[in-house]
Write a protein that holds these residues in place. Structure first.
Motif, PDB file in Angstrom:
ATOM      1  N   TRP A  73       1.932  11.621  -2.992  1.00 41.62           N
ATOM      2  CA  TRP A  73       1.881  10.060  -2.775  1.00 41.62           C
ATOM      3  C   TRP A  73       0.124   9.995  -2.316  1.00 41.62           C
ATOM      4  CZ3 TRP A  73       1.980   7.165   2.279  1.00 41.62           C
ATOM      5  CH2 TRP A  73       1.975   5.865   2.170  1.00 41.62           C
ATOM      6  N   LEU A  74      -0.087  10.554  -1.347  1.00 44.28           N
ATOM      7  CA  LEU A  74      -1.662  10.447  -1.129  1.00 44.28           C
ATOM      8  C   LEU A  74      -2.585  10.948  -2.228  1.00 44.28           C
ATOM      9  CD1 LEU A  74      -1.390  11.595   2.649  1.00 44.28           C
ATOM     10  CD2 LEU A  74      -1.824   9.278   1.825  1.00 44.28           C
ATOM     11  N   LEU A  75      -2.329  11.932  -2.907  1.00 46.56           N
ATOM     12  CA  LEU A  75      -3.177  12.591  -3.798  1.00 46.56           C
ATOM     13  C   LEU A  75      -3.457  11.576  -4.939  1.00 46.56           C
ATOM     14  CD1 LEU A  75      -4.726  15.065  -4.719  1.00 46.56           C
ATOM     15  CD2 LEU A  75      -2.672  16.005  -5.983  1.00 46.56           C
ATOM     16  N   ILE A  76      -2.217  10.843  -5.316  1.00 43.91           N
ATOM     17  CA  ILE A  76      -2.352   9.859  -6.410  1.00 43.91           C
ATOM     18  C   ILE A  76      -3.178   8.807  -5.868  1.00 43.91           C
ATOM     19  CG2 ILE A  76      -0.969   7.999  -7.558  1.00 43.91           C
ATOM     20  CD1 ILE A  76       1.413   9.966  -7.351  1.00 43.91           C
ATOM     21  N   GLY A  77      -3.117   8.284  -4.928  1.00 43.12           N
ATOM     22  CA  GLY A  77      -4.059   7.445  -3.991  1.00 43.12           C
ATOM     23  C   GLY A  77      -5.533   7.761  -4.437  1.00 43.12           C
ATOM     24  N   VAL A  78      -5.843   8.994  -3.837  1.00 43.47           N
ATOM     25  CA  VAL A  78      -7.126   9.639  -4.038  1.00 43.47           C
ATOM     26  C   VAL A  78      -7.666   9.650  -5.401  1.00 43.47           C
ATOM     27  CG1 VAL A  78      -8.714  11.697  -3.344  1.00 43.47           C
ATOM     28  CG2 VAL A  78      -6.858  10.917  -1.758  1.00 43.47           C
ATOM     29  N   ILE A  98      -9.290  -4.625  -0.603  1.00 44.00           N
ATOM     30  CA  ILE A  98      -8.774  -3.294  -0.248  1.00 44.00           C
ATOM     31  C   ILE A  98      -7.611  -3.145  -0.531  1.00 44.00           C
ATOM     32  CG2 ILE A  98      -8.406  -1.295   1.393  1.00 44.00           C
ATOM     33  CD1 ILE A  98     -11.234  -2.138   2.606  1.00 44.00           C
ATOM     34  N   ALA A  99      -6.567  -4.219  -0.011  1.00 45.17           N
ATOM     35  CA  ALA A  99      -5.310  -4.455   0.041  1.00 45.17           C
ATOM     36  C   ALA A  99      -4.893  -4.713  -1.390  1.00 45.17           C
ATOM     37  CB  ALA A  99      -4.658  -5.541   0.554  1.00 45.17           C
ATOM     38  N   ILE A 100      -5.575  -5.310  -2.372  1.00 42.47           N
ATOM     39  CA  ILE A 100      -5.065  -5.704  -3.708  1.00 42.47           C
ATOM     40  C   ILE A 100      -5.344  -4.306  -4.583  1.00 42.47           C
ATOM     41  CG2 ILE A 100      -5.636  -6.782  -5.747  1.00 42.47           C
ATOM     42  CD1 ILE A 100      -5.993  -9.222  -3.929  1.00 42.47           C
ATOM     43  N   ARG A 101      -6.293  -3.595  -4.108  1.00 39.75           N
ATOM     44  CA  ARG A 101      -6.806  -2.397  -4.905  1.00 39.75           C
ATOM     45  C   ARG A 101      -5.637  -1.276  -4.687  1.00 39.75           C
ATOM     46  NH1 ARG A 101     -12.664  -1.489  -3.605  1.00 39.75           N
ATOM     47  NH2 ARG A 101     -12.440   0.656  -4.187  1.00 39.75           N
ATOM     48  N   ALA A 102      -5.336  -1.401  -3.409  1.00 42.12           N
ATOM     49  CA  ALA A 102      -4.501  -0.026  -2.809  1.00 42.12           C
ATOM     50  C   ALA A 102      -2.904  -0.454  -3.267  1.00 42.12           C
ATOM     51  CB  ALA A 102      -4.526  -0.001  -1.437  1.00 42.12           C
ATOM     52  N   ALA A 103      -2.655  -1.493  -3.482  1.00 42.32           N
ATOM     53  CA  ALA A 103      -1.344  -2.202  -3.725  1.00 42.32           C
ATOM     54  C   ALA A 103      -0.518  -1.043  -4.935  1.00 42.32           C
ATOM     55  CB  ALA A 103      -1.243  -3.597  -3.937  1.00 42.32           C
ATOM     56  N   PRO A 104      -1.090  -1.086  -5.970  1.00 42.24           N
ATOM     57  CA  PRO A 104      -0.299  -0.768  -7.223  1.00 42.24           C
ATOM     58  C   PRO A 104      -0.269   0.716  -7.022  1.00 42.24           C
ATOM     59  CG  PRO A 104      -2.545  -1.690  -8.042  1.00 42.24           C
ATOM     60  CD  PRO A 104      -2.136  -2.207  -6.447  1.00 42.24           C
ATOM     61  N   VAL A 105      -1.479   1.210  -6.510  1.00 40.97           N
ATOM     62  CA  VAL A 105      -1.314   2.698  -6.324  1.00 40.97           C
ATOM     63  C   VAL A 105      -0.320   3.221  -5.235  1.00 40.97           C
ATOM     64  CG1 VAL A 105      -2.753   4.742  -5.747  1.00 40.97           C
ATOM     65  CG2 VAL A 105      -3.704   2.842  -6.928  1.00 40.97           C
ATOM     66  N   MET A 106      -0.387   2.539  -3.974  1.00 41.18           N
ATOM     67  CA  MET A 106       0.679   2.590  -3.007  1.00 41.18           C
ATOM     68  C   MET A 106       2.012   2.785  -3.478  1.00 41.18           C
ATOM     69  SD  MET A 106      -1.103   0.571   0.107  1.00 41.18           S
ATOM     70  CE  MET A 106       0.209   1.116   1.281  1.00 41.18           C
ATOM     71  N   LEU A 107       2.366   1.535  -4.135  1.00 35.39           N
ATOM     72  CA  LEU A 107       3.517   1.320  -4.775  1.00 35.39           C
ATOM     73  C   LEU A 107       3.896   2.445  -5.830  1.00 35.39           C
ATOM     74  CD1 LEU A 107       3.727  -2.437  -5.070  1.00 35.39           C
ATOM     75  CD2 LEU A 107       4.788  -0.936  -3.459  1.00 35.39           C
ATOM     76  N   PHE A 108       3.080   2.623  -6.938  1.00 31.75           N
ATOM     77  CA  PHE A 108       3.278   3.607  -7.984  1.00 31.75           C
ATOM     78  C   PHE A 108       3.412   5.080  -7.376  1.00 31.75           C
ATOM     79  CE2 PHE A 108       1.192   6.659 -11.070  1.00 31.75           C
ATOM     80  CZ  PHE A 108       2.190   6.316 -12.256  1.00 31.75           C
ATOM     81  N   GLY A 109       2.602   5.314  -6.324  1.00 30.12           N
ATOM     82  CA  GLY A 109       2.493   6.544  -5.890  1.00 30.12           C
ATOM     83  C   GLY A 109       3.839   6.999  -5.088  1.00 30.12           C
ATOM     84  N   GLY A 110       4.366   5.930  -4.275  1.00 25.82           N
ATOM     85  CA  GLY A 110       5.743   6.257  -3.554  1.00 25.82           C
ATOM     86  C   GLY A 110       6.707   6.391  -4.707  1.00 25.82           C
ATOM     87  N   THR A 159      -0.827  -5.756   3.261  1.00 19.06           N
ATOM     88  CA  THR A 159      -0.747  -4.265   3.445  1.00 19.06           C
ATOM     89  C   THR A 159       0.508  -3.993   3.979  1.00 19.06           C
ATOM     90  OG1 THR A 159      -3.102  -4.496   3.568  1.00 19.06           O
ATOM     91  CG2 THR A 159      -2.107  -2.437   4.246  1.00 19.06           C
ATOM     92  N   GLN A 160       0.843  -4.380   5.259  1.00 19.24           N
ATOM     93  CA  GLN A 160       1.923  -4.263   5.844  1.00 19.24           C
ATOM     94  C   GLN A 160       3.268  -4.304   4.935  1.00 19.24           C
ATOM     95  OE1 GLN A 160       2.470  -6.289   9.627  1.00 19.24           O
ATOM     96  NE2 GLN A 160       0.075  -6.357   9.742  1.00 19.24           N
ATOM     97  N   THR A 161       3.228  -5.220   4.077  1.00 18.04           N
ATOM     98  CA  THR A 161       4.399  -5.336   3.313  1.00 18.04           C
ATOM     99  C   THR A 161       4.583  -4.355   2.408  1.00 18.04           C
ATOM    100  OG1 THR A 161       4.277  -7.946   3.775  1.00 18.04           O
ATOM    101  CG2 THR A 161       5.677  -7.120   1.749  1.00 18.04           C
ATOM    102  N   LEU A 162       3.302  -4.065   1.843  1.00 12.41           N
ATOM    103  CA  LEU A 162       3.384  -2.941   0.673  1.00 12.41           C
ATOM    104  C   LEU A 162       3.691  -1.595   1.305  1.00 12.41           C
ATOM    105  CD1 LEU A 162       0.061  -3.962  -1.055  1.00 12.41           C
ATOM    106  CD2 LEU A 162       2.412  -4.150  -1.892  1.00 12.41           C
ATOM    107  N   ILE A 163       3.182  -1.455   2.556  1.00 13.93           N
ATOM    108  CA  ILE A 163       3.809  -0.226   3.092  1.00 13.93           C
ATOM    109  C   ILE A 163       5.090   0.071   3.243  1.00 13.93           C
ATOM    110  CG2 ILE A 163       3.691   1.309   5.160  1.00 13.93           C
ATOM    111  CD1 ILE A 163       0.672   0.323   5.678  1.00 13.93           C
ATOM    112  N   GLY A 164       5.704  -1.116   3.571  1.00 16.34           N
ATOM    113  CA  GLY A 164       7.124  -1.085   3.663  1.00 16.34           C
ATOM    114  C   GLY A 164       7.856  -0.951   2.247  1.00 16.34           C
ATOM    115  N   LEU A 165       7.301  -1.673   1.379  1.00 15.11           N
ATOM    116  CA  LEU A 165       7.904  -1.655  -0.033  1.00 15.11           C
ATOM    117  C   LEU A 165       7.637  -0.135  -0.614  1.00 15.11           C
ATOM    118  CD1 LEU A 165       6.713  -4.776  -1.687  1.00 15.11           C
ATOM    119  CD2 LEU A 165       9.159  -4.243  -1.100  1.00 15.11           C
TER     120      LEU A 165
END
Lengths: 188, 112
Positions: A73-78, A98-110, A159-165
């Protein structure tokens, strides 16, 4: 017979399809006198009980898979957004960009991490997904506590919502991977 | 060395309930039997995990019945106690009886 119902899908995460059908049938039969709320509460409780009791006796494989999944999950982000400072993005969320850029990556990575764990170890993978979520819940709680003050910006909330999702998507990825085959590998 | 499995309290209750129900032992009827005779309202999840464990130990076997409309067309899974299950439950009950022998715990229990 609708084998693709939600209760069936939940139960087959931790038991064979044949057993899931008979368990769902038992709950359906009793629900005629006890009601829908009882039915759904028992579907969730039974799924939880099957998960807990079926957890592999040797936890090292699951722990290894969990670490692998979170690392993936983290590697995909990196790889995808290597310029994002993850710690800052998660703990501070200083800017909406930052939140917007991280959002799709975090969700896709999960999502991908969940699929990966089940593909690597068909039966134990779903337990690794559950473990990863359980391990990340304290982290999510910590982030929520740190950001408990009134939100400085929309980015905090996003960001908080995305981490939960992300946790949900991790489980969803694993569940979908289970439904596409490995569920059949469960104990008959 | 032959590995012998011991029985927990709830496993014994489940096995005895299946024995009492004979050919009609499935999830719903087993729970009802346990509730009738022990006044314990057992959660379905606890029962299914116990039945699965007993099957893993070889103490019960199961077979699928015919689908019925009140169950949404889903079949019942009927359980039967195997020979090794019968031996195990007898062994466990004998152990209880041996431990009780000489104690006065149950004297006057019917008056309580």
């Amino acid at each position: 017979m609708s084998k693709r119902s939600l209760p069936f899908s939940l139960l087959t995460l931790f038991t064979s399809p044949e057993r899931a059908v008979s368990i769902q049938g038992d709950l359906t039969e009793e629900a005629q006198t006890r009601g829908r709320f009882w039915f759904w509460s028992q579907v969730l409780r039974t799924t939880g009980a099957l998960c807990w009791k079926g957890f592999p006796r040797n936890p090292f494989m699951v722990a290894g898979l969990t670490v692998l999944g979170v690392a993936a999950w983290l590697l995909i982000g990196v790889v995808l957004v290597n310029r994002i400072d993850w710690a800052e993005a998660m703990l501070e969320a200083r800017g909406i960009s930052i939140a917007i850029r991280a959002a799709p990556v975090m969700l896709f990575g999960g999502f991908v991490a969940g699929i990966l764990m089940v593909r690597i170890a068909p039966v134990r993978g779903i337990y690794a997904c559950v473990s990863a979520v359980a391990a990340m819940i304290p982290f999510v709680t910590l982030v929520a506590i740190i950001n408990a003050r009134p939100p400085d910006s929309v980015a905090d909330f996003v960001t908080q919502t995305l981490i939960g999702l992300t946790l949900g998507l991790l489980l969803l990825g694993g569940s979908l991977a289970m439904r596409r085959g490995p569920a059949k590998a469960n104990r008959a | 060395m032959t590995r012998t499995h011991s029985l927990g309290e709830f496993e014994q209750i489940a096995l005895l309930s299946i024995l009492r129900l004979s050919d009609t032992a499935y999830g719903v009827s087993i729970r009802a039997e346990i509730a009738d005779h022990t006044e314990r309202n057992v959660a379905p999840g606890a029962l299914y995990t116990t039945l699965g464990r007993l099957e893993d130990k070889g103490f019960v076997t199961s077979r699928l019945g015919d689908p019925t409309p009140e169950r949404g067309g889903r079949a019942k899974r009927y359980y039967q106690v195997s020979k090794s299950g019968l031996k195990a439950v007898k062994r466990a009950q004998n152990a209880y009886q041996n431990l009780l022998t000489g104690l006065e715990l149950l004297q006057g229990a019917s008056n309580v």
